[in-house]
Design a protein around this motif. Structure first.
Motif, PDB file in Angstrom:
ATOM      1  N   ASP A   7       0.720  -1.103   0.057  1.00 14.77           N
ATOM      2  CA  ASP A   7      -0.099  -0.265  -0.002  1.00 14.77           C
ATOM      3  C   ASP A   7       1.101   1.078  -0.139  1.00 14.77           C
ATOM      4  O   ASP A   7       0.524   2.129  -0.620  1.00 14.77           O
ATOM      5  CB  ASP A   7      -0.828   0.033   1.346  1.00 14.77           C
ATOM      6  N   GLN A   8       2.049   1.393   0.754  1.00 12.56           N
ATOM      7  CA  GLN A   8       3.074   2.484   0.911  1.00 12.56           C
ATOM      8  C   GLN A   8       3.910   2.337  -0.432  1.00 12.56           C
ATOM      9  O   GLN A   8       4.132   3.563  -0.783  1.00 12.56           O
ATOM     10  CB  GLN A   8       3.588   2.279   2.152  1.00 12.56           C
ATOM     11  N   ASP A   9       4.363   1.197  -0.850  1.00  8.84           N
ATOM     12  CA  ASP A   9       5.406   1.286  -1.875  1.00  8.84           C
ATOM     13  C   ASP A   9       4.852   0.051  -2.833  1.00  8.84           C
ATOM     14  O   ASP A   9       5.189  -1.009  -2.787  1.00  8.84           O
ATOM     15  CB  ASP A   9       6.595   0.849  -1.320  1.00  8.84           C
ATOM     16  N   PRO A  10       3.895   0.405  -3.777  1.00  8.13           N
ATOM     17  CA  PRO A  10       3.387  -0.696  -4.932  1.00  8.13           C
ATOM     18  C   PRO A  10       4.454  -1.058  -5.589  1.00  8.13           C
ATOM     19  O   PRO A  10       4.004  -2.264  -6.332  1.00  8.13           O
ATOM     20  CB  PRO A  10       2.300   0.166  -5.702  1.00  8.13           C
ATOM     21  N   ASP A  11       5.528  -0.582  -5.626  1.00 11.35           N
ATOM     22  CA  ASP A  11       6.527  -1.205  -6.775  1.00 11.35           C
ATOM     23  C   ASP A  11       7.816  -2.130  -6.089  1.00 11.35           C
ATOM     24  O   ASP A  11       8.601  -2.368  -6.579  1.00 11.35           O
ATOM     25  CB  ASP A  11       7.375   0.057  -7.426  1.00 11.35           C
ATOM     26  N   HIS A  12       7.327  -2.374  -4.666  1.00 14.57           N
ATOM     27  CA  HIS A  12       8.265  -3.305  -3.799  1.00 14.57           C
ATOM     28  C   HIS A  12       8.088  -4.538  -4.505  1.00 14.57           C
ATOM     29  O   HIS A  12       7.244  -5.457  -3.905  1.00 14.57           O
ATOM     30  CB  HIS A  12       8.074  -3.044  -2.295  1.00 14.57           C
ATOM     31  N   SER A  13       9.031  -4.961  -5.291  1.00 20.75           N
ATOM     32  CA  SER A  13       8.896  -6.336  -6.077  1.00 20.75           C
ATOM     33  C   SER A  13       8.974  -7.484  -5.107  1.00 20.75           C
ATOM     34  O   SER A  13       8.312  -8.351  -5.271  1.00 20.75           O
ATOM     35  CB  SER A  13       9.652  -6.368  -7.524  1.00 20.75           C
ATOM     36  N   GLU A  14       9.865  -7.518  -4.034  1.00 19.31           N
ATOM     37  CA  GLU A  14      10.134  -8.580  -3.342  1.00 19.31           C
ATOM     38  C   GLU A  14       8.821  -8.688  -2.368  1.00 19.31           C
ATOM     39  O   GLU A  14       8.530 -10.005  -2.183  1.00 19.31           O
ATOM     40  CB  GLU A  14      11.255  -8.453  -2.382  1.00 19.31           C
ATOM     41  N   ALA A  15       8.205  -7.538  -1.938  1.00 15.28           N
ATOM     42  CA  ALA A  15       7.040  -7.836  -1.092  1.00 15.28           C
ATOM     43  C   ALA A  15       6.084  -8.480  -1.862  1.00 15.28           C
ATOM     44  O   ALA A  15       5.015  -9.239  -1.446  1.00 15.28           O
ATOM     45  CB  ALA A  15       6.676  -6.543  -0.563  1.00 15.28           C
ATOM     46  N   ALA A  16       6.019  -7.746  -3.074  1.00 20.41           N
ATOM     47  CA  ALA A  16       4.851  -8.636  -3.949  1.00 20.41           C
ATOM     48  C   ALA A  16       4.830  -9.923  -4.175  1.00 20.41           C
ATOM     49  O   ALA A  16       4.208 -10.753  -4.300  1.00 20.41           O
ATOM     50  CB  ALA A  16       4.726  -8.068  -5.330  1.00 20.41           C
ATOM     51  N   ALA A  48      -2.924 -14.438  -6.367  1.00 18.59           N
ATOM     52  CA  ALA A  48      -1.237 -14.681  -6.687  1.00 18.59           C
ATOM     53  C   ALA A  48      -0.760 -14.221  -8.153  1.00 18.59           C
ATOM     54  O   ALA A  48      -0.022 -13.592  -8.086  1.00 18.59           O
ATOM     55  CB  ALA A  48      -0.866 -16.135  -6.395  1.00 18.59           C
ATOM     56  N   THR A  49      -1.631 -14.652  -9.020  1.00 19.40           N
ATOM     57  CA  THR A  49      -1.487 -14.208 -10.372  1.00 19.40           C
ATOM     58  C   THR A  49      -1.383 -12.538 -10.482  1.00 19.40           C
ATOM     59  O   THR A  49      -0.329 -12.278 -11.034  1.00 19.40           O
ATOM     60  CB  THR A  49      -2.667 -14.620 -11.131  1.00 19.40           C
ATOM     61  N   ASP A  50      -2.249 -11.947  -9.921  1.00 18.88           N
ATOM     62  CA  ASP A  50      -2.217 -10.608 -10.016  1.00 18.88           C
ATOM     63  C   ASP A  50      -0.561  -9.763  -9.385  1.00 18.88           C
ATOM     64  O   ASP A  50      -0.199  -9.080 -10.144  1.00 18.88           O
ATOM     65  CB  ASP A  50      -3.285 -10.065  -9.103  1.00 18.88           C
ATOM     66  N   LEU A  51      -0.434 -10.428  -8.132  1.00 17.35           N
ATOM     67  CA  LEU A  51       0.780 -10.076  -7.841  1.00 17.35           C
ATOM     68  C   LEU A  51       2.068 -10.671  -8.485  1.00 17.35           C
ATOM     69  O   LEU A  51       3.157  -9.626  -8.780  1.00 17.35           O
ATOM     70  CB  LEU A  51       0.846 -10.516  -6.283  1.00 17.35           C
ATOM     71  N   TYR A  52       2.012 -11.484  -8.906  1.00 20.04           N
ATOM     72  CA  TYR A  52       3.006 -12.264  -9.784  1.00 20.04           C
ATOM     73  C   TYR A  52       3.171 -11.432 -11.097  1.00 20.04           C
ATOM     74  O   TYR A  52       4.205 -10.922 -11.386  1.00 20.04           O
ATOM     75  CB  TYR A  52       2.888 -13.675 -10.184  1.00 20.04           C
ATOM     76  N   GLU A  53       2.090 -10.994 -11.623  1.00 23.90           N
ATOM     77  CA  GLU A  53       2.122  -9.920 -12.844  1.00 23.90           C
ATOM     78  C   GLU A  53       2.671  -8.813 -12.382  1.00 23.90           C
ATOM     79  O   GLU A  53       3.681  -8.155 -13.154  1.00 23.90           O
ATOM     80  CB  GLU A  53       0.844  -9.882 -13.203  1.00 23.90           C
ATOM     81  N   ARG A  54       2.509  -8.209 -11.280  1.00 27.24           N
ATOM     82  CA  ARG A  54       3.129  -7.211 -10.654  1.00 27.24           C
ATOM     83  C   ARG A  54       4.599  -6.971 -10.779  1.00 27.24           C
ATOM     84  O   ARG A  54       5.465  -6.281 -11.095  1.00 27.24           O
ATOM     85  CB  ARG A  54       2.698  -6.535  -9.462  1.00 27.24           C
ATOM     86  N   CYS A  55       5.185  -8.211 -10.279  1.00 23.55           N
ATOM     87  CA  CYS A  55       6.451  -8.528 -10.158  1.00 23.55           C
ATOM     88  C   CYS A  55       7.163  -8.594 -11.516  1.00 23.55           C
ATOM     89  O   CYS A  55       8.228  -8.317 -11.309  1.00 23.55           O
ATOM     90  CB  CYS A  55       6.775  -9.735  -9.271  1.00 23.55           C
ATOM     91  N   THR A  56       6.601  -8.831 -12.279  1.00 24.18           N
ATOM     92  CA  THR A  56       7.016  -9.198 -13.657  1.00 24.18           C
ATOM     93  C   THR A  56       6.990  -8.022 -14.699  1.00 24.18           C
ATOM     94  O   THR A  56       7.387  -8.199 -15.883  1.00 24.18           O
ATOM     95  CB  THR A  56       6.877 -10.714 -14.266  1.00 24.18           C
ATOM     96  N   ALA A  57       6.175  -7.098 -14.301  1.00 25.48           N
ATOM     97  CA  ALA A  57       5.698  -6.031 -15.006  1.00 25.48           C
ATOM     98  C   ALA A  57       6.790  -4.949 -15.643  1.00 25.48           C
ATOM     99  O   ALA A  57       7.167  -4.559 -16.439  1.00 25.48           O
ATOM    100  CB  ALA A  57       4.501  -5.109 -14.711  1.00 25.48           C
ATOM    101  N   HIS A  58       7.834  -4.857 -14.744  1.00 22.58           N
ATOM    102  CA  HIS A  58       8.987  -3.903 -14.889  1.00 22.58           C
ATOM    103  C   HIS A  58      10.225  -4.545 -14.768  1.00 22.58           C
ATOM    104  O   HIS A  58      10.562  -5.486 -13.865  1.00 22.58           O
ATOM    105  CB  HIS A  58       8.839  -2.880 -13.836  1.00 22.58           C
ATOM    106  N   PRO A  59      11.258  -4.235 -15.570  1.00 23.46           N
ATOM    107  CA  PRO A  59      12.501  -4.888 -15.500  1.00 23.46           C
ATOM    108  C   PRO A  59      13.305  -4.508 -14.404  1.00 23.46           C
ATOM    109  O   PRO A  59      13.110  -3.430 -13.957  1.00 23.46           O
ATOM    110  CB  PRO A  59      13.191  -4.513 -16.976  1.00 23.46           C
ATOM    111  N   PRO A  60      14.282  -5.147 -13.926  1.00 22.89           N
ATOM    112  CA  PRO A  60      14.279  -6.781 -14.313  1.00 22.89           C
ATOM    113  C   PRO A  60      13.159  -7.590 -13.644  1.00 22.89           C
ATOM    114  O   PRO A  60      12.790  -7.377 -12.487  1.00 22.89           O
ATOM    115  CB  PRO A  60      15.719  -7.095 -13.581  1.00 22.89           C
ATOM    116  N   ALA A  61      12.573  -8.413 -14.247  1.00 15.99           N
ATOM    117  CA  ALA A  61      11.528  -9.058 -13.897  1.00 15.99           C
ATOM    118  C   ALA A  61      12.214 -10.268 -12.690  1.00 15.99           C
ATOM    119  O   ALA A  61      13.152 -10.678 -12.927  1.00 15.99           O
ATOM    120  CB  ALA A  61      10.867  -9.809 -14.975  1.00 15.99           C
ATOM    121  N   HIS A  62      11.470 -10.394 -11.711  1.00 16.58           N
ATOM    122  CA  HIS A  62      11.597 -11.105 -10.695  1.00 16.58           C
ATOM    123  C   HIS A  62      11.721 -12.739 -11.354  1.00 16.58           C
ATOM    124  O   HIS A  62      10.663 -13.288 -11.592  1.00 16.58           O
ATOM    125  CB  HIS A  62      10.671 -11.050  -9.617  1.00 16.58           C
TER     126      HIS A  62
END
Length: 128
Positions: free
Chosen positions: A64-73, A89-103
């Motif tokens: 909520d505070q940092d939507p781009d925190h890929s490790e928390a996502a 889970a799919t929504d969050l995994y998609e968030r993790c992979t949306a911006h390079p470098p993808a997790h």
């Protein structure tokens, strides 16, 4: 990451949960980035201690505070995935992979979820 946060992360990785918790409780960061990393480590500590509900709640607050925190996502997605909540889970995994470098692990887990839902072209595209 500050030396204190690195020390906490190492304590968690090595199973020194009481020490990690005490150190987390003792720090009062004012810098937003350090505060977010401390919150992430709190969630990671909870998760490591098998408090998945507490960890998920902490990760969600952080997102909520940092939507781009890929490790928390990713960690939140993993907990949801293991609990059978494939859609969230799919929504969050998609968030993790949306911006390079993808997790990398998020890519694999997302591909598996796509495959389970017969979304094979999307699964294959993630892995190529």
């Amino acid at each position: 990451m500050t030396a204190t946060l690195e020390s906490i992360a190492e304590q968690i990785r090595t199973g020194q949960y009481d020490s990690a918790a005490k150190t987390l409780d003792s720090i009062k960061p004012t810098d937003p980035d350090i505060k977010n990393e401390a919150m992430f480590l709190r969630g990671y500590l909870q998760e490591s201690m098998l408090d998945r509900e507490g960890a998920l709640s902490t990760y969600e607050k952080l997102l909520d505070q940092d939507p781009d925190h890929s490790e928390a996502a990713f960690r939140a997605a993993l907990i949801l995935d293991q609990g059978g909540d494939d859609e969230e889970a799919t929504d969050l995994y998609e968030r993790c992979t949306a911006h390079p470098p993808a997790h990398a692990n998020a890519l694999i887990n997302l591909a598996l979820l796509y495959e389970e839902r017969a979304r094979l072209p999307e699964a294959e595209a993630l892995l190529h």
